[in-house]
Every structure is written in C-alpha cells, then in structure tokens.
Design an enzyme around this catalytic site. Structure first.
Site, PDB file in Angstrom:
ATOM      1  N   ASP A  70     -18.672   0.109 -39.427  1.00  0.00           N
ATOM      2  CA  ASP A  70     -18.801  -1.174 -38.727  1.00  0.00           C
ATOM      3  C   ASP A  70     -18.320  -1.093 -37.290  1.00  0.00           C
ATOM      4  O   ASP A  70     -18.867  -1.734 -36.393  1.00  0.00           O
ATOM      5  CB  ASP A  70     -18.006  -2.262 -39.464  1.00  0.00           C
ATOM      6  CG  ASP A  70     -18.708  -2.726 -40.731  1.00  0.00           C
ATOM      7  OD1 ASP A  70     -19.829  -2.235 -40.995  1.00  0.00           O
ATOM      8  OD2 ASP A  70     -18.153  -3.570 -41.444  1.00  0.00           O
ATOM      9  N   ASP A  78       0.799 -16.457 -28.613  1.00  0.00           N
ATOM     10  CA  ASP A  78       0.408 -15.135 -28.125  1.00  0.00           C
ATOM     11  C   ASP A  78      -0.921 -15.170 -27.386  1.00  0.00           C
ATOM     12  O   ASP A  78      -1.134 -14.433 -26.428  1.00  0.00           O
ATOM     13  CB  ASP A  78       0.314 -14.150 -29.297  1.00  0.00           C
ATOM     14  CG  ASP A  78       1.687 -13.706 -29.795  1.00  0.00           C
ATOM     15  OD1 ASP A  78       2.682 -13.989 -29.106  1.00  0.00           O
ATOM     16  OD2 ASP A  78       1.749 -13.081 -30.869  1.00  0.00           O
ATOM     17  N   GLU A 111      -5.511  -4.871 -27.954  1.00  0.00           N
ATOM     18  CA  GLU A 111      -6.462  -3.901 -28.465  1.00  0.00           C
ATOM     19  C   GLU A 111      -7.822  -4.035 -27.792  1.00  0.00           C
ATOM     20  O   GLU A 111      -8.139  -5.051 -27.165  1.00  0.00           O
ATOM     21  CB  GLU A 111      -6.644  -4.035 -29.982  1.00  0.00           C
ATOM     22  CG  GLU A 111      -7.482  -5.206 -30.426  1.00  0.00           C
ATOM     23  CD  GLU A 111      -6.760  -6.524 -30.491  1.00  0.00           C
ATOM     24  OE1 GLU A 111      -7.298  -7.515 -29.943  1.00  0.00           O
ATOM     25  OE2 GLU A 111      -5.663  -6.585 -31.087  1.00  0.00           O
TER      26      GLU A 111
END
EC number: 2.7.1.23
Length: 268
Positions: A149, A45, A122
C-alpha cells in the site's frame, strides 16, 4: 524577547490568546508574529505542526511552546488554566531549550522539478489505485523492491504518530536518525521485503524510486499532494536527517517516555 501566538479561531483558543497577549504586555514582552524568538501554539499537536510549517525557515532562531486545549499531546506541555504561569516563566527564563531531530525529504519529478520539505512527524507515499511498487535504496545501494500500500518515513518524535499505527517502532528522540515502516507489504514466494520497521542512523540516506506513474499521494506532516499526471509524476524520494532541528522552550518539558506511557498505557 519577541513572542508570537499561533492558534485556530475556536472561542477557547481565542480567549487564551487574549490572556497571553495581555500577560505579555504586563511583563513588557514584545509581540511579533513576523520574527519571533518564541512561538506559543494553542490547540494540540496539529496546531503545532501547522506553526512549524509556517516558521520552517526560522527554525534556527525560534523555540516553540505548546498549550493543549484537549487531550495531552506529544508537543504540548501546558494546560489552558496555566497561562499566567507560562507568561511568568517567559519573563524569568534563561533561554534554555531542548531540540529534536527532523528529516529532510527531497522529491524529484519526471519533468525535472525538485521539491524539498522538512518533516517534524513523518512523510508517507501511497498508491491510491493499485499496489505501489518502488525500489528501496540505502546509501545508494539497492536494498529491496517494495510492493504494498505504501511506506512511512518518520522522525523519532513522529514515531508515536502514524508510524506506530502502521506497526513501526517507538524511537527515543535522543537518537539522531529516522525510521521506515511498511504499509501492508506483499510477502510471498515471489515478492519479498524485510517486513519489519527499519531504523537508520544520522549518516544514512534512504532513496525510494517509484516504478509506475499511477495515482500517488505524497504527504509531509499535514501537507498532501495528489500526483496523477504522467507529465509530472513522482520519480524519486530521498530522505535523510535534516541539518535543522526543532527547539522547544525548556521552562517545563515533559519527558518523552512519560508522554508515551500516559498516551498509550495510562495509570498502572
């Protein structure tokens, strides 16, 4: 039909590349790395993500095919011992494809510069020195003030990657939308966020406005930017469904939920 092969320089990948190019020559299929109709990636990937980044400006005309040389990937359908069958399918195929949605990220900086990127998996934003604070807007209306975070914004196909690792939901790739997941948010009597993954439809716009100037790390798939200059700090991020899609050649494309089961559950 014009075909390109994208791979890293491992011995196995180069061996497969040579076999593919030899097969393309036998079937009288043109090899063209500049403006291909099909891009064959060899590796996993990560290799496909890199090829996606290289050919981002040609997504309207390119279909991808992935060969995995290790574990089963979410974007790779063929094994290293199936090269002959793959090349034969190129010759006999009718141009079918399956497409998945992408997200467009727009980053605005304090000096007026604007950066646009297309994400296949993402985009993340984190503060690496202290708690990140940013206001979250949905369709230009303030929704919440996040403290924690960082945040992860993922596509449906990318929902099984980093998004899942930080507690996000797995999305069906037939859903045209994207997802926001929190990373270690602060939730107490003073600070409150929704505290769960949020899925947005095709017409929604997500805006993140950062409240400080300290060290921010911004990512889009495999690209990363470390932003710690007060003269060029990140001010705002906007996410929406891209007008572009990624297309995979549908000679043999594994069902998404079959991939999810094989990757995370295994044999029943």
């Amino acid at each position: 039909m014009k075909v390109a092969v994208y791979t890293y320089s491992s011995p196995e990948s180069l061996r497969l590349r040579d076999l593919i190019i030899k097969g393309l020559d036998e079937y009288k299929i043109d090899y063209d790395e500049g403006h291909p109709d099909i891009v064959i990636t060899i590796g996993g990937d990560g290799t496909l993500l890199s090829a996606f980044n290289k050919y981002e400006d040609q997504l309207d005309t390119i279909r991808f095919i992935g060969i995995h040389t290790g574990h089963l990937g979410f974007y790779t359908d063929w094994r290293n011992f199936e090269v002959h069958d793959l090349v034969a399918s190129l010759k006999n195929g009718a141009g079918q494809s399956i497409s998945y949605p992408l997200i467009e990220m727009t980053a605005k900086f304090s000096d007026g510069q604007v950066m646009k990127k297309i994400c296949l998996n993402e985009s993340t934003v984190k503060n690496i020195t202290k708690t990140m604070v940013c206001d979250v807007y949905i369709n230009h209306e303030l929704f919440e003030r996040f403290r924690g975070d960082g945040l992860c914004v993922s596509t449906p196909t990318g929902s099984t990657a980093y998004n899942k690792a930080v507690g996000g939901a797995v999305m069906d790739p037939h859903i045209i939308g994207f997802q926001l997941a929190e990373m270690a948010s602060l939730n107490n009597r003073v600070f409150r966020t929704l505290g769960s993954p949020t899925i947005f439809g095709a017409d929604n716009i997500l805006t993140l406005r950062l409240k400080d100037e300290s060290s921010i790390v911004l990512t889009c798939d495999r690209e990363k930017w470390v932003l710690d200059s007060k003269r060029h700090h990140l001010v705002e991020l906007t996410f929406e469904v891209s007008s572009k899609k990624i297309k995979f050649a549908k000679y043999r494309h594994t069902n998404f939920w079959q991939r999810v089961r094989e990757s995370f559950i295994g044999d029943l």
